[in-house]
Each structure stands twice: as C-alpha cells, then as structure tokens.
Design an enzyme around this catalytic site. Structure first.
Site, PDB file in Angstrom:
ATOM      1  CB  THR A 275      -0.906  -0.003   1.235  1.00 51.28           C
ATOM      2  OG1 THR A 275      -1.613  -1.247   1.280  1.00 51.28           O
ATOM      3  CG2 THR A 275      -1.916   1.120   1.157  1.00 51.28           C
TER       4      THR A 275
ATOM      5  CE  LYS B 237       1.030  -3.544   3.333  1.00 51.51           C
ATOM      6  NZ  LYS B 237       0.646  -3.169   4.693  1.00 51.51           N
TER       7      LYS B 237
ATOM      8  CD  GLU C 228       1.770  -5.761  12.980  1.00 50.93           C
ATOM      9  OE1 GLU C 228       2.816  -5.394  12.430  1.00 50.93           O
ATOM     10  OE2 GLU C 228       1.046  -6.669  12.528  1.00 50.93           O
TER      11      GLU C 228
END
Lengths: 273, 273
Positions: A33, A143, A175
């Site tokens: 992203t 990811k 996180e």
C-alpha cells in the site's frame, strides 16, 4: 466501492481476476500500500524491495520491477493525492495446495485518498485489541494476503479510536492493525521485534534509519506497561506517515519532539493531511 | 487449469470475481471441498453447517443454504465423480481492513475427480513437514481462506509422499496439509485437539461419531512418539474418505481393522478409488 479510481490486471484494463486465482483460494500472495503524490508513488524502491522479499519468502517470482513500475505509473497519472495498492498473487492454479508452475497475477489499484480523522497531529486515541497475533515465523514481517487477524481486530471497534494495538499471545505489543508502533522510553526509540509476527512496514524502516542519527533507536520487545511509561508513542505507515498517540487506553500523552522531528524530516516521503 | 469443469459466481455463469473482493485482498472468507457422486454433493448438510459456523466466526452472513444448494446442484449435474468447491467471501469492499455492510460473494466450482496415488488402500507414505501451524484460537477449526501455512507445507515435497503431517509450535501433531489425523493407541481412537489450530474436517466428525460405537474415540493431544507406537494411523477428508498410513517417516505400518471397518461403514459418504 466509490473509493476506487482505476485498476489494471497484469497491465490490462479490467476489473476482475479469475475465480481460479490462488490469491482468492489461499491468500497466496503479497501486497503493498503506497502513498501517491502528484502522480508519483512515494518510496517506490523500498516498496518494490519488500514486495520482492515477501514473494521470495513464499517461493514465487513477481513480475519484473520495471513492469510493475510502468503499471503503477500509468494508474497514478493525474492523481494529486491517492493510494496505490499493488497485489501480486502466485497466479491461476488447479485445485489443491500444491502449485505447479504459474504466471503471477498483478493487480494494481488506485484509490481516492482516505478521509483520516481530523487533528491527527494532536494525537489519536488508541485501544488494545482482543484479537491476538499468532506466532508464525515463516510469515512474520512480510505483507502477505492472509489478513484475517487484522480483519477480526479492526471489526472490534467503530470510529471511536484511530487505531487498535495488537498483542501476541505472550502479551507483547507488536503493532497496530494497519500501522507499526514506536515508543520513546528512557530517551531511546523502540519498536517491537517482528521475527514471530507482524508486518515490517516501509515507513517503520525509514523511521528507524532516520531516528538513529538523533538517539538510540532499536528493535526491542515492548509490553503494555512499557508503553504506559513512554514519553512518546507514535504509529507509522506509508499513508499516515507518523501519527502521535494522544490517548493510549486511559493514559493521555502529548505529541512529542521525536515524532515532530520525524514528521519534518520525512515529509517528502508521505502525504500530509 | 484443465481440471475445472464449471463455475458459478453468485449463481451466474462467469469465471471471474472483482479485484475489489475481500477474499482476494485479505482471504476474508471460508470454503468447503465436497465429493460429488452421480451429480450429488455428498454430506451436503454437514458441509453447509460447517460453512455457516465458520462464516459466523468471521462475523459474516453467507448466502441462504437453499440458494447455495441450488447452485451446487446445478454445477454438479451430469458429473459422476467430481469435486465441488464452495468459496464464500465477505464480498466487495473498499480499501482497508474495516468492512462496511457487504453482499457475500459465492463461488461454486466443480473440478474433475483428482488422480490419487494408486494403491492408497495399502497405505500411503507420510512425512513430517517443517512448516508449523501457528496457534490462533480465533481461527482454529474453521476452513477459512488464509491458507499460506498449507501452501508452504505442501511445497516441501513432490510426489514421493502421499501427505505431510503438520506440527504446532509446541511439537504436537495436528493434522495433514489437507487431511485430519487419527491414531489407534492402546485400543483407543484418538484425533488431535483443534482448539488452537487446524481445520475440523467434516469426515473427521463423521469418523469420530461412527467409531465411538465400536471403541473409545476421543479428541486428545498427540505427539510424534505417540504415533510411533500406534497400532493404526489413518488420514481423513471428504474426498479421500479414509487413507491408512503405510509408512510414517521410517516406520512401516499395516492398514488396520479400524480403518477398514470405517471405510466399509462410510463408503456411502465418499467416492472410492
């Protein structure tokens, strides 16, 4: 949905992927992203390297970097502020987990810039999620497309918090659902270790590198109680850049000088506001 | 791939799903793999109930059971032996983990019956995978679309074994990459607990119920060393039914009477050969 602006599938126009794609069947792929400003994907080389490293961990070869770059550039053209999402799957496969040789599927999507909560620079409110991150060293750091933990965690609240922190099953804070975590403790910048779970964000890497010129900055385990005595807590990702945490569960914090200095130093690499 | 015979997307012909589907972006959905004989999906009600239970765990509502049944029946018509795969995702979404209200996507695929190794009834060779299953109680037991662990495990070997067993990170044996595990130990049938990881197979449930009329049959933790002293070890899933293990790493085993008796009792519910 109304936030999509354009999409390319393997460089061609088209809004669909095959029902046989291993991305759909197994989440067999990786994604990035990326913030877009003035038609340009920011931190492209770092995102590409992470995508390639994640694909290598899964034993797949993504399309060539120059092709991905060309497709990304094409969909981003003309967009002043936008979000680029790049999905690369192992491609179309037969039934069963075993994969023969495949051609990867690359989906390049560009979305409208999101409406983030106002006044995020004053500090956002953060909660602790009930959903924990599982320890899986084979997938940690990358990811990949297996994101049900984040989906379940994000479904725990509505708009009353800007982000939720996720713990692992041994009570370490890892996180946020969509961001990495930093804390300034004893004049040292710390961010959790991601060897067992979590996503090693591109902005996290840049923040660690940048801050290490100013203060000791290192990867170190963090527990909730450490956060409660931190002088600063902030979150990072490629879209939000750096968000100071203003309220952590019940504790109020002021945005601090390290977050502010990082924002100024890195402003060229993300989209403000 | 050449093994696909037919596919319906939300009941309509079509070979594609949207690039915005949350199944592709996050593996946000569930699936079932069902044996088809003489045009009929076997154990349909059990598969439907598990699909519905899995969707409920993810907080999504699948299409109505009668609609899924109608679509399944339509694609299976005319196929004497085949594999039905039913994928239900949360549907099309905007960017980000948070989901607004969505309409689920149902993909109903029918594939040619696979070519399994010959002589499986004499016992298959099984290895132990290096890839471990992570503990994630929020997802354990359900057949969701986050299947990278299985993909990585299945990539560890070629055709030299019929299946690979997966351990968790505390050295308990949990299941095969595509099957559940049973062992007869001290005249008791045992299958691993799936509260922390693993998929609770439809055939596993049927085997536990059926066998419990003949001998003590229970869910119990298993370690490799327990398997090494088992009088029988066998694997189950909805396609293979019951496969005796003939070689477990270095140990040779003979197919045993419990596996044989289960095969005879359950033959109406799976496709032999």
């Amino acid at each position: 949905m109304s936030d999509l602006l354009a999409v390319l599938v393997n460089g061609e126009s088209g809004r669909d992927v095959s029902t046989l794609d291993r991305g759909l069947h197994y989440g067999d792929g990786v994604f990035e992203t990326i913030a877009v400003r003035a038609g340009t994907p920011l931190l492209w080389n770092r995102h590409l390297r992470r995508l390639q490293a994640g694909a290598a961990r899964l034993g797949m070869a993504p399309p060539r970097g120059d092709m991905l770059k060309a497709w990304a550039t094409r969909v981003c053209a003309g967009h002043d502020r936008a979000v680029l999402k790049l999905i690369v799957t192992r491609g179309i496969g037969g039934r069963g987990y075993r994969s023969g040789p495949t051609t990867p599927t690359a989906v390049v999507l560009v979305y409208a810039w999101p409406e983030y909560p106002p006044n995020v620079q004053d500090g956002i409110a953060v909660r602790i999620c009930d959903t924990r991150l599982a320890h899986q060293p084979r997938l940690a750091g990358i990811k990949h497309l297996n994101r049900l933990e984040q989906v379940l965690a994000r479904a725990e609240w509505e708009d009353d918090f800007g982000e939720g922190l996720m713990l692992d099953q041994t009570d370490y804070v890892i996180e946020g659902t969509m961001s990495n975590l930093f804390a300034v403790i004893d004049n040292e910048l710390r961010t959790p270790d991601l060897q067992a779970c979590g996503v090693a964000g591109v902005m996290r890497g840049l923040v660690l590198e940048t801050a290490s010129a100013w203060l000791p900055a290192r990867v170190a385990p963090l527990r909730s109680k450490d956060l409660m005595r931190a002088s600063e807590v902030f979150l990072t990702n490629s879209l939000i850049g750096i968000w100071p945490v203003g309220k952590l569960v019940d504790r109020l914090l002021a945005p601090g000088p390290i977050a502010r200095r990082l924002q100024l130093a890195l402003r060229a690499h993300y989209v403000e506001g």
